[in-house]
Design a protein around this motif. Structure first.
Motif, short mmCIF file in Angstrom:
data_model
loop_
_atom_site.label_atom_id
_atom_site.label_comp_id
_atom_site.label_asym_id
_atom_site.label_seq_id
_atom_site.Cartn_x
_atom_site.Cartn_y
_atom_site.Cartn_z
N UNK A 283 13.27 0.59 3.14
CA UNK A 283 12.96 1.60 2.51
C UNK A 283 11.70 1.15 1.74
N UNK A 284 10.43 1.60 2.10
CA UNK A 284 9.34 1.41 1.31
C UNK A 284 8.54 2.61 0.81
N UNK A 285 7.61 2.39 -0.04
CA UNK A 285 6.71 3.57 -0.57
C UNK A 285 5.63 3.56 0.32
N UNK A 286 5.22 5.06 0.58
CA UNK A 286 3.98 5.36 1.25
C UNK A 286 2.47 4.52 0.79
N UNK A 287 2.68 4.25 -0.53
CA UNK A 287 1.36 3.52 -0.97
C UNK A 287 1.53 1.92 -0.66
N UNK A 288 2.73 1.51 0.00
CA UNK A 288 2.80 0.01 0.15
C UNK A 288 4.16 0.01 1.42
N UNK A 289 3.47 0.11 2.54
CA UNK A 289 4.42 0.35 3.61
C UNK A 289 4.19 -0.49 4.86
N UNK A 290 3.96 -1.99 4.58
CA UNK A 290 3.72 -2.64 5.66
C UNK A 290 4.67 -2.92 7.07
N UNK A 291 6.05 -2.87 6.36
CA UNK A 291 7.38 -2.98 7.29
C UNK A 291 7.18 -1.59 7.89
N UNK A 292 7.22 -0.66 7.62
CA UNK A 292 6.98 0.72 8.33
C UNK A 292 6.10 0.56 9.47
N UNK A 305 -0.79 -5.14 3.65
CA UNK A 305 -0.98 -3.73 3.07
C UNK A 305 -2.32 -3.70 2.05
N UNK A 306 -3.36 -3.06 2.43
CA UNK A 306 -4.49 -3.20 1.67
C UNK A 306 -4.25 -1.99 0.50
N UNK A 307 -4.77 -2.17 -0.76
CA UNK A 307 -4.61 -1.03 -1.82
C UNK A 307 -3.34 -0.79 -1.91
N UNK A 308 -2.32 -1.58 -2.11
CA UNK A 308 -0.94 -1.20 -2.43
C UNK A 308 -0.88 -0.74 -3.81
N UNK A 309 -0.20 0.39 -3.83
CA UNK A 309 0.34 1.26 -5.11
C UNK A 309 1.54 1.96 -4.79
N UNK A 310 2.29 2.07 -6.06
CA UNK A 310 3.31 2.91 -6.03
C UNK A 310 3.90 2.53 -7.52
N UNK A 311 4.87 3.56 -7.97
CA UNK A 311 5.24 3.58 -9.23
C UNK A 311 6.64 2.68 -9.18
N UNK A 312 7.07 2.36 -7.82
CA UNK A 312 8.31 1.57 -7.65
C UNK A 312 7.62 0.11 -7.68
N UNK A 313 7.45 -0.51 -8.62
CA UNK A 313 6.75 -1.93 -8.74
C UNK A 313 7.57 -2.92 -7.82
N UNK A 314 8.90 -2.90 -7.88
CA UNK A 314 9.88 -3.57 -7.20
C UNK A 314 9.41 -3.62 -5.59
N UNK A 315 8.86 -2.75 -5.09
CA UNK A 315 8.90 -2.83 -3.69
C UNK A 315 7.25 -2.60 -3.23
N UNK A 316 6.44 -2.99 -4.30
CA UNK A 316 5.08 -3.12 -4.13
C UNK A 316 4.68 -4.49 -3.83
N UNK A 317 4.90 -4.77 -2.54
CA UNK A 317 4.60 -6.46 -2.02
C UNK A 317 3.98 -6.15 -0.76
N UNK A 318 2.43 -6.55 -0.75
CA UNK A 318 1.87 -5.86 0.20
C UNK A 318 2.09 -6.82 1.57
N UNK A 319 2.54 -8.13 1.41
CA UNK A 319 2.80 -8.86 2.86
C UNK A 319 3.96 -9.86 2.18
N UNK A 320 5.11 -9.96 3.43
CA UNK A 320 6.23 -10.73 3.09
C UNK A 320 6.42 -11.87 3.80
N UNK A 321 6.59 -13.05 3.39
CA UNK A 321 6.74 -14.19 4.35
C UNK A 321 7.81 -14.00 5.39
N UNK A 322 8.89 -13.34 5.12
CA UNK A 322 10.09 -13.16 5.89
C UNK A 322 9.86 -11.95 6.62
N UNK A 323 8.81 -11.27 6.77
CA UNK A 323 8.43 -9.93 7.59
C UNK A 323 9.28 -9.88 8.92
#
Length: 417
Positions: A283-292, A305-323
């Motif tokens: 589950x990701x936020x619409x403002x930061x959804x690289x996995x989706x 994911x460019x211009x990442x934004x969401x009020x759920x800061x814990x899932x505001x990760x633009x790119x993950x090394x374990x994608x």
């Protein structure tokens, strides 16, 4: 038992780590040595002699142990109990959201949430960081550094303090104030950065190269996965070894989703769970959804994911090394990746508090918003048991003020309220 002695948290038990391997290439690495990423620049996974574990441990023996994270020691990497740090990592409860579920036709007990906010430092980050810090202590590390959106930094600071390590933490400048103060209060050097978490990660890499800090970033060392893995081990036992149909997990770096899937596979190898494994939903936020985006496009790796934004800061990760590990688990489980709006996740937080009395964090709210969408679409069917993860206590986040003020200088008639 002496509460002040972490070594007494577990009795001496055999350990079964055989080696580490690159999650992408399968290349083997020696255990009991300090490692970061593999030569391919990808996460390392800890491997165990599962036949040996099965001969040494059964479910009945496990059931008789104290209800804490360290009861799983045969499936964990720490060799010497003297290196265990702990703040009391207890089992977290599974709470039914029957009132919320009823609105979409879910029967009692079909919509559940595992409330990780009961852990030390108030979040599931305690699981990963207690293992990472314990292993860092075992392998001779004296200073750690990491980027954080808040809760991971707080957990790292707490466990580093207990282990006597220096901790240097970088966080985006809009990290919740309570998290920043919590990190500093526990003795870490914390810096606000004008940027996102991957900008913080760049500073960590540069500092590690120049100052000799050990990089404790998400998935850049092997052991946070092993700590987060205990979520899967624990819930399997809580479900009587018959796993739920679907798990909704708030996904930023994805350590917990990867760790749970690893746990289920290890339990299968032990014969403790059957062929049915949960469908995993990232589950990701619409403002930061690289996995989706990567899942929808059939890609194995997720672009930044460019211009990442969401009020759920814990899932505001633009790119993950374990994608690729996240996407592999989602696809192998016949799961999916979903994005929800900030409005929907905020509404989910409010609804759960007022209907079922449980205060979710924003990331936990995202999992409920995703379940609502999946249930409405028929992807989650009637009779299926869905488990959501609330990854932190909602008390660590700004709350709306819904109070009403009574004039203390005027007579108050309670009948008018």
């Amino acid at each position: 038992m002496t509460p002040a002695s972490n070594a007494n948290l577990v009795t001496d038990r055999p350990t079964f780590v055989t080696h580490l391997e690159c999650g992408l290439t399968g290349q083997r690495y020696e255990a009991d040595q300090l490692h970061g990423l593999s030569d391919a620049g990808r996460p390392l996974l800890v491997r165990y002699d599962l036949d040996g574990v099965g001969n040494a441990l059964d479910r009945e023996t496990l059931a008789a142990r104290p209800r804490d994270l360290w009861r799983w020691r045969e499936l964990l990497p720490v060799r010497d109990t003297a290196n265990i740090v702990s703040l009391g990592e207890i089992d977290t409860p599974i709470v039914a959201l029957d009132q919320i579920g009823k609105a979409l036709g879910a029967a009692p007990g079909e919509l559940l949430v595992k409330d990780e906010g009961r852990l030390p430092t108030g979040s599931f980050k305690a699981r990963g960081l207690v293992m990472a810090i314990s292993m860092a202590k075992e392998l001779g590390v004296t200073a750690i550094a990491m980027p954080t959106n808040g809760n991971a930094g707080a957990a790292a600071a707490a466990y580093a303090a207990q282990a006597g390590m220096e901790a240097i933490i970088f966080c985006p400048d809009d990290t919740p104030e309570i998290n920043v103060r919590e990190i500093a209060a526990q003795g870490a050097r914390v810096y606000r950065v004008n940027g996102l978490i991957d900008d913080c990660g760049k500073l960590v890499r540069e500092g590690c190269a120049a100052r000799g800090w050990f990089d404790l970033s998400t998935l850049k060392e092997p052991y946070r996965i092993e700590g987060k893995k205990t979520m899967g081990l624990e819930l399997a036992e809580q479900f009587g070894w018959d796993l739920p149909d679907v798990i909704f997990y708030p996904t930023g770096g994805g350590t917990g989703l990867i760790g749970m899937w690893k746990a289920f596979k290890e339990l299968q190898a032990l014969g403790w769970v059957g062929d049915k494994l949960p469908r995993m939903v990232a589950v990701q936020a619409e403002g930061c959804a690289p996995m989706v985006r990567a899942w929808e496009q059939g890609e194995r790796h997720a672009a930044r994911w460019e211009d990442a934004h969401t009020i759920a800061a814990g899932i505001r990760v633009p790119q993950a090394v374990g994608d690729f590990l996240i996407l592999d688990a989602v696809r192998e489980s016949n799961g999916r990746a979903m994005a929800v709006s900030d409005a929907d996740l905020a509404r989910a937080v409010d609804d759960t508090a007022t209907s079922d009395g449980l205060l979710l964090c924003p990331e936990g709210g995202a999992t409920l918003a995703a379940w609502r969408q999946a249930k409405s679409e028929g992807w989650v069917k009637d009779g299926e048991i869905a488990l959501l993860f609330n990854c932190a206590t909602g008390l660590k986040y700004p709350l709306p003020d819904k109070s009403r003020t009574l004039d203390r200088n005027a007579p108050v008639d309670w009948r008018a309220i």
